[in-house]
Design a protein around this motif. Sequence first.
Motif, PDB file in Angstrom:
ATOM      1  N   UNK A   1       0.803  -1.219   0.000  1.00 15.60           N
ATOM      2  CA  UNK A   1       0.000   0.000   0.000  1.00 15.60           C
ATOM      3  C   UNK A   1       0.839   1.273   0.000  1.00 15.60           C
ATOM      4  N   UNK A   2       0.373   2.224  -0.801  1.00 12.66           N
ATOM      5  CA  UNK A   2       0.947   3.560  -0.753  1.00 12.66           C
ATOM      6  C   UNK A   2       0.625   4.208   0.591  1.00 12.66           C
ATOM      7  N   UNK A   3       1.458   5.147   0.966  1.00 14.56           N
ATOM      8  CA  UNK A   3       1.275   5.875   2.228  1.00 14.56           C
ATOM      9  C   UNK A   3       1.386   7.370   1.962  1.00 14.56           C
ATOM     10  N   UNK A   4       0.848   8.151   2.883  1.00 10.06           N
ATOM     11  CA  UNK A   4       0.889   9.600   2.719  1.00 10.06           C
ATOM     12  C   UNK A   4       1.041  10.287   4.067  1.00 10.06           C
TER      13      UNK A   4
ATOM     14  N   UNK B   1       3.508  11.862  -0.612  1.00 10.34           N
ATOM     15  CA  UNK B   1       3.047  10.496  -0.812  1.00 10.34           C
ATOM     16  C   UNK B   1       4.221   9.621  -1.239  1.00 10.34           C
ATOM     17  N   UNK B   2       4.070   8.332  -0.991  1.00 15.21           N
ATOM     18  CA  UNK B   2       5.093   7.371  -1.404  1.00 15.21           C
ATOM     19  C   UNK B   2       4.396   6.099  -1.860  1.00 15.21           C
ATOM     20  N   UNK B   3       4.883   5.533  -2.949  1.00 12.81           N
ATOM     21  CA  UNK B   3       4.289   4.314  -3.484  1.00 12.81           C
ATOM     22  C   UNK B   3       4.609   3.121  -2.581  1.00 12.81           C
ATOM     23  N   UNK B   4       3.970   2.009  -2.864  1.00 15.49           N
ATOM     24  CA  UNK B   4       4.139   0.821  -2.025  1.00 15.49           C
ATOM     25  C   UNK B   4       5.593   0.348  -1.971  1.00 15.49           C
ATOM     26  N   UNK B   5       6.296   0.460  -3.079  1.00 12.52           N
ATOM     27  CA  UNK B   5       7.699   0.017  -3.123  1.00 12.52           C
ATOM     28  C   UNK B   5       8.667   1.093  -2.639  1.00 12.52           C
ATOM     29  N   UNK B   6       8.180   2.313  -2.573  1.00 10.10           N
ATOM     30  CA  UNK B   6       9.040   3.450  -2.226  1.00 10.10           C
ATOM     31  C   UNK B   6       9.710   4.078  -3.428  1.00 10.10           C
TER      32      UNK B   6
ATOM     33  N   UNK C   1      10.024   8.561   3.105  1.00 11.21           N
ATOM     34  CA  UNK C   1      10.664   7.272   2.830  1.00 11.21           C
ATOM     35  C   UNK C   1       9.919   6.198   3.618  1.00 11.21           C
ATOM     36  N   UNK C   2      10.243   4.963   3.337  1.00 12.03           N
ATOM     37  CA  UNK C   2       9.587   3.866   4.040  1.00 12.03           C
ATOM     38  C   UNK C   2      10.548   2.703   4.189  1.00 12.03           C
ATOM     39  N   UNK C   3      10.295   1.921   5.232  1.00 11.18           N
ATOM     40  CA  UNK C   3      11.005   0.673   5.473  1.00 11.18           C
ATOM     41  C   UNK C   3       9.945  -0.412   5.567  1.00 11.18           C
ATOM     42  N   UNK C   4       9.774  -1.161   4.502  1.00  8.24           N
ATOM     43  CA  UNK C   4       8.696  -2.153   4.486  1.00  8.24           C
ATOM     44  C   UNK C   4       8.942  -3.287   5.479  1.00  8.24           C
ATOM     45  N   UNK C   5      10.191  -3.586   5.764  1.00 12.36           N
ATOM     46  CA  UNK C   5      10.484  -4.628   6.755  1.00 12.36           C
ATOM     47  C   UNK C   5      10.050  -4.194   8.152  1.00 12.36           C
ATOM     48  N   UNK C   6      10.158  -2.901   8.427  1.00  6.38           N
ATOM     49  CA  UNK C   6       9.758  -2.374   9.744  1.00  6.38           C
ATOM     50  C   UNK C   6       8.334  -1.845   9.728  1.00  6.38           C
ATOM     51  N   UNK C   7       7.675  -1.884   8.568  1.00  7.31           N
ATOM     52  CA  UNK C   7       6.298  -1.392   8.448  1.00  7.31           C
ATOM     53  C   UNK C   7       6.196   0.043   8.955  1.00  7.31           C
ATOM     54  N   UNK C   8       7.114   0.861   8.523  1.00  9.01           N
ATOM     55  CA  UNK C   8       7.170   2.234   9.001  1.00  9.01           C
ATOM     56  C   UNK C   8       7.419   3.180   7.826  1.00  9.01           C
ATOM     57  N   UNK C   9       6.729   4.315   7.856  1.00  6.63           N
ATOM     58  CA  UNK C   9       6.965   5.378   6.894  1.00  6.63           C
ATOM     59  C   UNK C   9       7.500   6.581   7.663  1.00  6.63           C
ATOM     60  N   UNK C  10       8.417   7.302   7.026  1.00  9.81           N
ATOM     61  CA  UNK C  10       9.095   8.419   7.675  1.00  9.81           C
ATOM     62  C   UNK C  10       8.865   9.715   6.900  1.00  9.81           C
ATOM     63  N   UNK C  11       9.026  10.816   7.609  1.00  6.66           N
ATOM     64  CA  UNK C  11       9.055  12.123   6.976  1.00  6.66           C
ATOM     65  C   UNK C  11      10.221  12.893   7.588  1.00  6.66           C
TER      66      UNK C  11
END
Length: 116
Positions: free
Chosen positions: A32-35, A50-55, A71-81
């Motif tokens: 999933x994309x995140x915002x 916004x960031x796409x599912x893959x980043x 940015x995002x870390x899919x392994x940690x299930x975290x999105x950053x700003x």
Amino acid sequence: QVQLVESGGDLVQPGGSLRLSCAASGFTFSNYAMAWYRQAPGKERELVATISSSGGSTNYVDSVKGRFTISRDNAKMTVYLQMNSLKPEDTAVYYCKTVHRARAYWGQGTQVTVSS
């Protein structure tokens, strides 16, 4: 159930930096994309980034381009700003959001105050 929990907000001087985090749970985060959104006092909530599912794809509102990085870390299930060169007009409650199965989910928000 889907949960989003923001953290990292603080009081910072103009020109300073902060990194916000949004920890996700309850869904397959990497699909999933995140915002990030923000809402200043007396103003409507606005989309910040916004960031796409893959980043691999990101977008920003013009007012933060060159200063903020999502940015995002899919392994940690975290999105950053990452927010640099902060200005007083960046003062707001910052929220992360995702849309899962046609429903929007929001975190509780984290307060960012930029003031000397």
